[in-house]
Motif scaffolding. Structure first.
Motif, PDB file in Angstrom:
ATOM      1  N   LYS A   1       0.830  -1.210   0.000  1.00  0.00           N
ATOM      2  CA  LYS A   1       0.000   0.000   0.000  1.00  0.00           C
ATOM      3  C   LYS A   1       0.864   1.260   0.000  1.00  0.00           C
ATOM      4  O   LYS A   1       0.694   2.146  -0.842  1.00  0.00           O
ATOM      5  CB  LYS A   1      -0.906   0.011   1.245  1.00  0.00           C
ATOM      6  N   SER A   2       1.787   1.311   0.953  1.00  0.00           N
ATOM      7  CA  SER A   2       2.625   2.511   1.055  1.00  0.00           C
ATOM      8  C   SER A   2       3.456   2.686  -0.203  1.00  0.00           C
ATOM      9  O   SER A   2       3.626   3.801  -0.698  1.00  0.00           O
ATOM     10  CB  SER A   2       3.543   2.417   2.270  1.00  0.00           C
ATOM     11  N   THR A   3       3.939   1.567  -0.725  1.00  0.00           N
ATOM     12  CA  THR A   3       4.756   1.648  -1.924  1.00  0.00           C
ATOM     13  C   THR A   3       3.967   2.273  -3.072  1.00  0.00           C
ATOM     14  O   THR A   3       4.452   3.169  -3.770  1.00  0.00           O
ATOM     15  CB  THR A   3       5.244   0.245  -2.323  1.00  0.00           C
TER      16      THR A   3
ATOM     17  N   HIS B   1       2.221  10.880   5.494  1.00  0.00           N
ATOM     18  CA  HIS B   1       2.925   9.598   5.490  1.00  0.00           C
ATOM     19  C   HIS B   1       2.620   8.779   6.724  1.00  0.00           C
ATOM     20  O   HIS B   1       2.191   9.287   7.749  1.00  0.00           O
ATOM     21  CB  HIS B   1       4.434   9.847   5.391  1.00  0.00           C
ATOM     22  N   GLN B   2       2.889   7.490   6.576  1.00  0.00           N
ATOM     23  CA  GLN B   2       2.611   6.550   7.648  1.00  0.00           C
ATOM     24  C   GLN B   2       3.370   6.923   8.915  1.00  0.00           C
ATOM     25  O   GLN B   2       2.847   6.868  10.009  1.00  0.00           O
ATOM     26  CB  GLN B   2       3.023   5.162   7.180  1.00  0.00           C
ATOM     27  N   HIS B   3       4.649   7.272   8.736  1.00  0.00           N
ATOM     28  CA  HIS B   3       5.405   7.764   9.878  1.00  0.00           C
ATOM     29  C   HIS B   3       5.513   9.263   9.703  1.00  0.00           C
ATOM     30  O   HIS B   3       5.668   9.750   8.595  1.00  0.00           O
ATOM     31  CB  HIS B   3       6.781   7.105   9.928  1.00  0.00           C
TER      32      HIS B   3
ATOM     33  N   LEU C   1      -3.802   9.650   2.795  1.00  0.00           N
ATOM     34  CA  LEU C   1      -3.564   9.494   4.230  1.00  0.00           C
ATOM     35  C   LEU C   1      -3.119   8.056   4.479  1.00  0.00           C
ATOM     36  O   LEU C   1      -3.914   7.118   4.347  1.00  0.00           O
ATOM     37  CB  LEU C   1      -4.837   9.796   5.022  1.00  0.00           C
ATOM     38  N   ASP C   2      -1.837   7.863   4.805  1.00  0.00           N
ATOM     39  CA  ASP C   2      -1.303   6.517   5.001  1.00  0.00           C
ATOM     40  C   ASP C   2      -1.364   6.172   6.488  1.00  0.00           C
ATOM     41  O   ASP C   2      -0.570   6.663   7.282  1.00  0.00           O
ATOM     42  CB  ASP C   2       0.140   6.446   4.475  1.00  0.00           C
ATOM     43  N   GLU C   3      -2.310   5.355   6.858  1.00  0.00           N
ATOM     44  CA  GLU C   3      -2.528   4.931   8.251  1.00  0.00           C
ATOM     45  C   GLU C   3      -2.511   6.091   9.233  1.00  0.00           C
ATOM     46  O   GLU C   3      -1.722   6.110  10.168  1.00  0.00           O
ATOM     47  CB  GLU C   3      -1.471   3.899   8.654  1.00  0.00           C
ATOM     48  N   PRO C   4      -3.373   7.060   9.000  1.00  0.00           N
ATOM     49  CA  PRO C   4      -3.328   8.228   9.890  1.00  0.00           C
ATOM     50  C   PRO C   4      -3.837   7.910  11.284  1.00  0.00           C
ATOM     51  O   PRO C   4      -3.521   8.603  12.233  1.00  0.00           O
ATOM     52  CB  PRO C   4      -4.250   9.233   9.197  1.00  0.00           C
TER      53      PRO C   4
HETATM   54 MG   LIG Z   1       2.618   1.080   4.805  1.00  0.00          MG
END
Ligand SMILES: [Mg+2]
Ligand SMILES: Nc1ncnc2c1ncn2[C@@H]1O[C@H](COP(=O)(O)OP(=O)(O)OP(=O)(O)O)[C@@H](O)[C@H]1O
Ligand SMILES: Nc1ncnc2c1ncn2[C@@H]1O[C@H](COP(=O)(O)OP(=O)(O)OP(=O)(O)O)[C@@H](O)[C@H]1O
Ligand SMILES: [Mg+2]
Lengths: 334, 352, 323, 515
Positions: D44-46, D86-88, D168-171
């Motif tokens: 997903k993030s990729t 981003h996720q982080h 929104l990556d895992e907000p």
């Molecule tokens: Mg990810």
């Protein structure tokens, strides 16, 4: 490079001796780096002159400042077998050369600035630097109370700036003090050390502090490159200084009144000349003092022009006494 | 990619980097030398010509191995010490005092005693910045840099004024150490001294220490993630102090082995930057003890090459050193290796 | 001994010496700072200063213009910084290795060029160089104390103090400064916003070269008018220490440099006082010991201050998490 | 609705050979909230990094507003009106909130536009804060603000750059339920104003609550895209994991035995020196799970750290099987069979640059069993690590892989494996499933219950109320450094009731006092 000097015709050497001159390969090993404006550069000038006038092939190799490299550096020259004679110097090399010379008996060495006797393949020559410094001290003592020199003040204070607080430098200092006291026991010497032989800005600051705050009007440079800062400081304040090792009078004419020179260049040239004529006394040490022209004050045109006659005369007188042995200068070494 | 292929890649990378560096060096030489071919050949071939030069490489590698190891230990523990130079002086000085002034002991007791004292001296001096760091969080780069000066000046004062051999003339040194404490040549006629063996032994010991023991595990963990180490019950302060002391001990060894193997006694200002060379060595070796040995040999090879180039051609010393630096820079280039790896990965894909 | 020191404090000569020692340290520390802020620690200050010192006096003496000399010094130092950038940022050589390489390179190349260009070894001291001028302020110059405090210092000393302000301006007042700080602290974050980390770090190195170049030029054309091989003699490493001592900010670095300058000035004065019984080695140690002491002092204070500040803050809003 | 974005047949192979995307299709409509779900490491993030120009795709095409795209870097994406959270966190800790927001796009003024225009900076940010109700102090330094506020800063950052498509990556992974609700309100407001959202999450409840459509990824491929209203969590999870996933924790009633841990009047301070625990008393028995519920920052972290020896208690006592723990070191406490899954696995629970094996032996390297003479027994350690990876289903090539190369779920399994395999008598699990996919959550929950049934006392701390309620036998609610209620976890207990205690509106002491 080598290419150049091989084409140097042998007849550049003095006529008459050309016949006896053999083709010589020499190496000069510097246990440090060139550019010290002292021993190493002076000896380099000597070998250079030798290559020009005698047609000797000379290879200079700098060993670098890491002392651990020196034994290997010297031995790689000796073991190559390419060189008829290797020139090197300084007391730091004494033990190393002794070791190498014993193991490479066929290799000849010319060694300066420290005595080695009893090794049949080593010729050594030493300079009485304490005598030279004595002259510098006497000279400074004469200058500091001079009324003829505009920059001199009545206070009897002279300066000394050393590179490091080590015996070789302190031997200069001892001679300098003796010379000053000989002229006038009331003279006091202000001595400071830079901490190395390169930090010219620091050398200059120390000198400025001596001149400005301690009433010093003449100071002796025994700090190599760092000492050039001293000469500049003296010049900038209209005060005086004494150069060292080579003739530094021309750097700041009128401010650098004289220089205490060790004529390593001449002595190396002389030794190589003798060697080329097979007349060099291997196994022996020669002491080159004031008398032999090994050390002394640089008395060039600038000296004659800038130094008051009275002082020049007095210096002559003291030199004479040294030559005659009427004055004995103590050394702190040994 | 398996480990074998990885090693091949690494070697290919080093060769590629070396070729680039030599090309660069060659261009410099072309501009300034009449004898470019002689220069290059004496630079590359000179160090390996003859037993004498090979022995010299080994001897020169010895202190580099020790200081490289010393720094790899603290670096792995996350402490950026630049203090090996000072610790080296202190260690060498203390060890030399014992070697010069303790008499009447058989060699097999005296020599280990001398080495131990040198290690203790270096370790204690190394503990000072470690303590300042753990106690007050005082930056170790600053403290170690300053303490280097303090060590050099103090030992210089002592050897010039207190422990000077009166016969040493213009440059101060102590009395020569007796034969009992000397590190002699391993084979007659070959310059390498026993310090080579001690250095290799030290590398193995450090390797075992760092990768096979609990302390090594703790040190590496603290270096990698001190919070994690703390959570796991490891006292990070203690580990930091231990690592700087081990590092100091190794630096002390570097000094005393150089004294006993090369100089014969303590000489004023004898090191001229071995501690700083160690930083480069450790970084080049990515802090791996075995890598330290390889890199030290390589570094020593380059240094001897630089001298040989000076002897064998008209290239001056400074230029030889600049070329040496270029080689180091290219060989430590990560980009070249990454590039090769990527090429390799693409080729693999094409094959699959 | 103390009375002599006191006399020099009173007549302000200690102050003047202090300024001269402070100038090069301050400038090169600022150079170190900007690189450090952007996350590229510059160990090569020593080498950069040498290169700049040589280029400055070489060009300055040949063209007989101190302006061109300084420009040449700064330009050469910046050029070498670009080289550092090439190796460390493009070829990914460890920044610290690159720094040491520059130090070795700087020492070698200056000696080599001095020999090639001027045919001299060891030092190059041209006669009659026009140094970086000394600034004499007309009226103030004649006022007894004020004159000595404000007038008669090298232009470069003023530039050094001005550079502190410039650094404050760059780092805190311009967008570029924020980029520098973000690249140094969180490169991923900067990258995610389209800031080119490489470009910023390159430019930080260039600034580093700029300030260090000024420092080098001052050594050869301000403090002295000559180049002596390896004349920096460790100044670059001291500057590096001052960067960290000054807590990585321009004002801190100003104070760090002044502390170091003061210690050096005192060491100089003490060394030239006749009859001092303290061995010279121990006097030379003063600046280094003072630096350690200052570092520890600041470290303790920082720790305390942080605790106090955080405590005060958490007392102000005890339920911050709930709000 | 118009198609805004089309990603077709995207492939991505990382330099180290990992094939993160192997043919992903994604179509996003203008003005929708599009959920993207999949297991840890599904890609997903990729995919989002490719869209945003942070990674280059190996192959595939992207159409944005009908135009083919290929970004050189995030700058291009930003210019095209995309924004990514981003996720982080991608924040610079020492800079202020406002500096972080405008970073790279600072308003300028003065000669040559050299200077930052702080006035304009603040006024523009205030405007955004106002419009979207994203409460945060622009002058605060980022390192001092809460996680929820950081998340808001990230969103304002995106809005400031004029993004219309927001990724929104895992907000919500690190947000408390309250913060999540606030975030959702903001998102809804954005959508009403015509923004488009791509939303990545592991929490299917959130997918159901907020998204219009959902795309499921598995092992780097698109499985399907569905209208949210046509599907349910069970179906989505089946598609993601490839099997049925149990949402309710399957457990028998607890059989509590003797008291294992007894905390009395415990007080401790936080990192800043302010009191964080103000007299906590709590007993945990063997064979039960005690859950700590509470809004984050009310002393949970300090409580766990005080028990595990990572923080000094200022007063009180902690009795564990008859021994006093206060004054003991972390090492001693770990040796007494106390297991601890810390809340932050990235910085505390694991060393990312060490291998999996090195991470697994943190407790055992002192153990004589893993030694041979003075050395560590490498063979035994490898063997041990292999077995652990097998039992706990850690998916990696081998035990020498760096922990940092593991996906979040797998890394958490390593931590769980280490802490559970030591057979703890007391297991403290802090946020054990944060950011972990549903398959892994199920597994971790099962392991915790297994421990309980094996006779261990378990202390569970979680910001996820459903997790606390699903796992615990008793629930203790902390508020402002005190336990305000201890409730039996029975059928009738509602999240709402817990919420009253958590927010300090209700308290047992007060209730008792009233009665
Ligand atoms: Mg990810
Ligand atoms: N920079 C990278 N280099 C190499 N491999 C990577 C990199 N980033 C991610 N990966 C790998 O690519 C795969 C997909 O990762 P990705 O981050 O896209 O997963 P994800 O679906 O976002 O997972 P999660 O839910 O854990 O966030 C994983 O196996 C991961 O380990
Ligand atoms: N250069 C890399 N080489 C190998 N793996 C990498 C690299 N960069 C990132 N990864 C790994 O890829 C995985 C996916 O990365 P990402 O940051 O998107 O998610 P994550 O942290 O795994 O997810 P989550 O928070 O959901 O657990 C991570 O585990 C990360 O460690
Ligand atoms: Mg006088």
């Amino acid at each position: 490079g080598c290419g150049k000097s091989t084409t140097t015709p042998a007849n550049t050497a003095s006529p008459g001796k050309a016949a006896t001159t053999k083709k010589i390969n020499a190496a000069y090993f510097v246990n440090g780096t060139l550019g010290d404006k002292g021993f190493f550069d002076s000896a380099q000038r000597g070998v250079k002159q030798a290559s020009e006038t005698l047609g000797i092939d000379v290879k200079t190799v700098e060993g670098g400042t890491n002392q651990a490299d020196w034994p290997a550096g010297l031995e790689s020259l000796a073991s190559s077998g390419k060189y008829d004679v290797i020139v090197l110097g300084t007391s730091q090399m004494t033990d190393i050369i002794k070791d190498v010379a014993k193991r490479y008996e066929k290799q000849k060495f010319i060694f300066f600035d420290e005595a080695i006797t009893g090794l049949p393949n080593v010729y050594s020559m030493t300079y009485s630097q304490n005598e030279g410094s004595f002259m510098a001290g006497a000279f400074a003592a004469l200058v500091t109370t001079s009324t003829e020199l505009k920059g001199a003040n009545p206070e009897k204070v002279i300066g000394f700036i050393g590179g490091m607080d080590i015996p070789i430098i302190n031997d200069f200092k001892a001679g300098y003090e003796q010379g000053a006291k000989y002229v006038d026991p009331a003279i006091s010497v202000v001595a400071s050390y830079v901490g190395d032989f390169a930090n010219a800005p620091k050398g200059k600051e120390l000198a400025l502090a001596q001149y400005n705050s301690q009433k010093v009007d003449i100071a002796f440079n025994v700090a190599g490159g760092a000492g050039l800062g001293l000469l500049e400081a003296g010049n900038s304040l209209g005060k005086y200084s004494i150069g060292v090792d080579s003739n530094q009078n021309g750097l700041y004419p009128g401010s650098v009144l004289t220089s205490m020179v060790k004529s390593i260049d001449n002595s190396v040239l002389r030794a190589l000349t003798l060697y080329s004529q097979d007349r060099l006394g291997f196994g022996k040490n020669e002491v080159l003092g004031i008398k032999e022209g090994g050390v002394g004050l640089a008395k060039d045109d600038l000296y004659n022009k800038n130094v008051p006659k009275a002082i020049q005369d007095k210096i002559m007188e003291i030199e004479d006494k040294l030559n005659k042995g009427e004055i004995k200068v103590q050394t702190t070494l040994k | 990619m398996n480990t074998r292929q990885a090693i091949y890649l690494e070697i290919t990378g080093i060769i590629a980097a070396a070729i680039m560096a030599i090309l660069c060096g060659f261009i410099i030489i072309m501009f300034s030398s009449q004898q470019p071919m002689e220069a290059i050949s004496s630079f590359l071939g000179g160090p390996l010509s003859g037993a004498f030069n090979i022995g010299t490489i080994l001897n020169k590698a010895v202190p580099l191995i020790f200081t490289g190891l010393a720094l790899s230990v603290v670096f792995q523990c996350g402490v950026f010490s630049m203090g090996a130079e000072g610790q080296l002086y202190v260690g060498a000085f203390v060890g030399s005092l014992v070697a010069v002034y303790v008499h009447g002991l058989p060699a097999w007791i005296l020599l280990p005693l001398v080495l131990l004292c040198a290690m203790a001296g270096g370790a204690l001096y190394g503990a000072v910045p470690g303590w300042l760091k753990t106690k007050w969080n005082a930056n170790e780069i600053v403290t170690t840099l300053m303490l280097n000066f303090v060590a050099i000046l103090t030992t210089s004062y002592l050897v010039n004024n207190v422990f000077k051999d009166p016969a040493s003339g213009g440059y101060a040194r102590m009395h020569y150490v007796g034969d009992g404490a000397k590190l002699g040549k391993i084979f007659a006629g070959f310059p390498a001294h026993y310090g080579v063996l001690i250095a290799l032994l030290a590398a193995v010991v450090v390797y075992l220490l760092m990768y096979k023991t609990r302390s090594g595990y703790e040190m590496r963990l603290v270096g990698k993630n001190s919070r994690f180490a703390n959570y796991g019950g490891i006292s990070t302060k203690r580990v930091v102090i231990v690592s700087v002391m081990i590092s100091g001990a190794l630096a002390g060894l570097a000094g005393i082995v150089e004294i006993l193997g090369v100089h014969g006694t303590y000489k004023d200002n004898f090191s001229s930057g071995l501690g700083f060379d160690g930083i480069i060595i450790a970084l080049l070796a990515r802090n791996h003890p075995i890598g330290v040995v390889a890199v030290s040999l390589f570094y020593a090879y380059l240094q001897v090459g630089a001298t040989q180039m000076q002897v064998g051609s008209d290239v001056p010393r400074e230029l030889a050193i600049i070329i040496q630096v270029m080689l180091v820079l290219f060989v430590s280039s990560q980009a070249i290796f990454t590039y090769l790896k990527q090429k390799f990965a693409l080729r693999q894909k094409a094959v699959n | 001994m103390l009375s002599a020191l006191w006399a020099q404090i009173i007549d302000l000569s200690l102050f003047v010496v202090l300024l001269r020692f402070t100038t090069p340290i301050l400038l090169s520390a600022l150079g170190g700072l900007i690189a450090d802020v952007a996350g590229v620690i510059n160990i090569g200050l020593e080498g950069l200063m040498l290169i700049s010192a040589f280029s400055a006096i070489a060009v300055g003496s040949v063209t007989d213009s101190w302006v061109l000399g300084v420009v040449a010094g700064v330009a050469s130092s910046m050029l070498v910084c670009y080289g550092m950038g090439f190796f460390s940022l493009k070829l990914k050589v460890d920044m610290i290795i690159t720094g040491f390489a520059v130090n070795i390179f700087g020492s070698g190349v200056t000696i080599f060029l001095m020999n090639k260009i001027f045919g001299v070894t060891g030092n190059y001291s041209p006669s009659a160089v026009h140094n970086i001028p000394v600034v004499r302020i007309p009226v103030i110059d004649t006022i007894p104390i004020l004159g000595k405090v404000l007038s008669g210092h090298s232009l470069m000393t003023w530039i050094a103090f001005l550079s502190v302000l410039i650094c404050v301006f760059i780092l805190y007042k311009t967008p570029y400064g924020v980029h520098l700080r973000s690249v140094g602290e969180a490169p991923q974050a900067a990258k995610s916003l389209g800031i080119s980390v490489n470009r910023i770090q390159f430019s930080a190195l260039a600034w580093s070269g700029f300030f260090t170049g000024l420092a080098g030029a001052y050594l050869s054309m301000g403090m002295t008018s000559m180049f002596v091989k390896d004349m920096t003699a460790g100044t670059g490493f001291l500057a590096l220490a001052v960067v960290l001592l000054g807590n990585r900010n321009p004002i801190g670095i100003l104070f760090g440099s002044l502390i170091f300058g003061l210690a050096s000035a005192i060491a100089t004065v003490v060394q030239t006082i006749p009859g001092s019984k303290v061995p010279s080695q121990f006097i030379q140690m003063i600046p280094y010991l003072v630096t350690i002491a200052a570092l520890v002092f600041f470290a303790i204070r920082k720790k305390k201050k942080l605790n106090d500040a955080l405590r005060a803050q958490s007392e102000r809003s005890p339920n911050a998490a709930v709000a | 609705m118009a198609i805004l974005l089309e990603m077709k047949d995207i492939h991505k192979t990382y330099p180290n050979g990992t094939k993160a995307n192997r043919g992903v299709d994604l179509t996003v409509h203008e003005g929708e909230i599009h959920a993207l779900v999949g297991e840890n490491g599904a890609g997903k993030s990729t995919l989002m990094k490719i869209l945003f120009g942070l990674e280059a795709p190996t192959s595939g095409s992207i159409l944005y507003k009908g135009q083919p795209l290929r970004f050189q870097g995030p700058k291009d994406a930003i210019k095209q009106g995309m924004g990514m959270v981003h996720q982080h966190f991608m924040l610079v800790p020492s800079l202020t909130v406002s500096e972080n927001i405008v970073l790279g796009e600072e308003p300028v003024k003065g000669l040559f536009s050299l200077m930052r225009d702080r006035t304009k900076e603040f006024s523009e940010i205030e405007k955004l804060i106002e419009t979207f109700k994203l409460k945060v102090d622009p002058r605060a330094t980022v390192e001092t603000i809460s996680v929820g506020q950081k998340q808001r800063v990230e969103i304002i950052k995106v809005l400031y750059r004029g993004a219309r498509l927001i990724i929104l990556d895992e907000p919500t992974a690190v947000l408390t339920p309250q913060e999540t609700d606030e975030l959702f309100e903001s998102i809804q407001m954005l959508v009403r104003q015509g923004y488009t959202i791509i939303f990545i999450t592991h929490k299917l409840r959130e997918v159901m609550e907020i998204s219009n459509r959902v795309t499921v990824l598995k092992a780097g491929k698109t499985i399907t895209t569905m209208l949210t209203k046509d599907t349910n969590p069970e179906e989505i999870s089946r598609l993601m994991v490839g099997r049925e996933v149990l949402f309710r924790v399957d457990k028998q009633p607890a059989e509590p035995k003797d008291i294992v841990l007894s905390v009395k009047n415990l007080c401790a301070s936080d990192d800043k020196g302010a009191p964080a625990l103000r007299g906590i008393s709590l007993d945990i028995r063997a064979g039960e799970v005690v859950g700590i519920a509470g809004v984050e920052g009310n002393g949970q972290t300090e409580l766990v750290e005080a028990i595990t020896g990572l923080r000094k208690a200022t007063s009180g006592e902690i009795r564990y099987l008859g021994d006093e723990l206060i004054g003991k070191s972390a090492a001693q406490i770990r040796a007494m069979k106390v297991g601890h899954v810390p809340e932050d696995r990235q910085t505390t629970g694991a060393s990312l640059t060490s291998t999996i094996a090195e991470n697994l032996i943190l407790d055992h390297y002192r153990n004589p069993e893993f030694r041979r003479g003075p050395f560590l027994n490498k063979k035994k350690i490898k063997q041990f690590a292999k077995i652990m990876m097998d039992i706990y289903d850690v998916r990696a090539q081998n035990e020498d892989v760096m922990a940092g190369a593991l996906s979040g779920g797998n890394l958490q399994k390593v931590v769980i494996a280490r802490e559970i395999s030591k057979n703890p008598k007391l297991l403290i699990a802090s946020q054990p499933t944060r950011g972990v996919d549903i398959g892994a959550i199920e597994f971790i929950h099962r392991e915790i219950i297994k421990r309980r049934d094996g006779g261990a006392a378990v202390l569970l701390v979680s910001a996820e109320l459903s997790e606390v309620m699903g796992l615990s036998d008793r629930i203790a609610v902390v508020y402002n450094g005190k336990i305000v209620a201890v409730l039996d976890n029975h059928e009738g207990l509602t999240e709402e009731e817990l919420g009253y205690y958590m927010l300090g509106i209700k308290s047992q002491e007060r209730k008792e006092a009233l009665q």
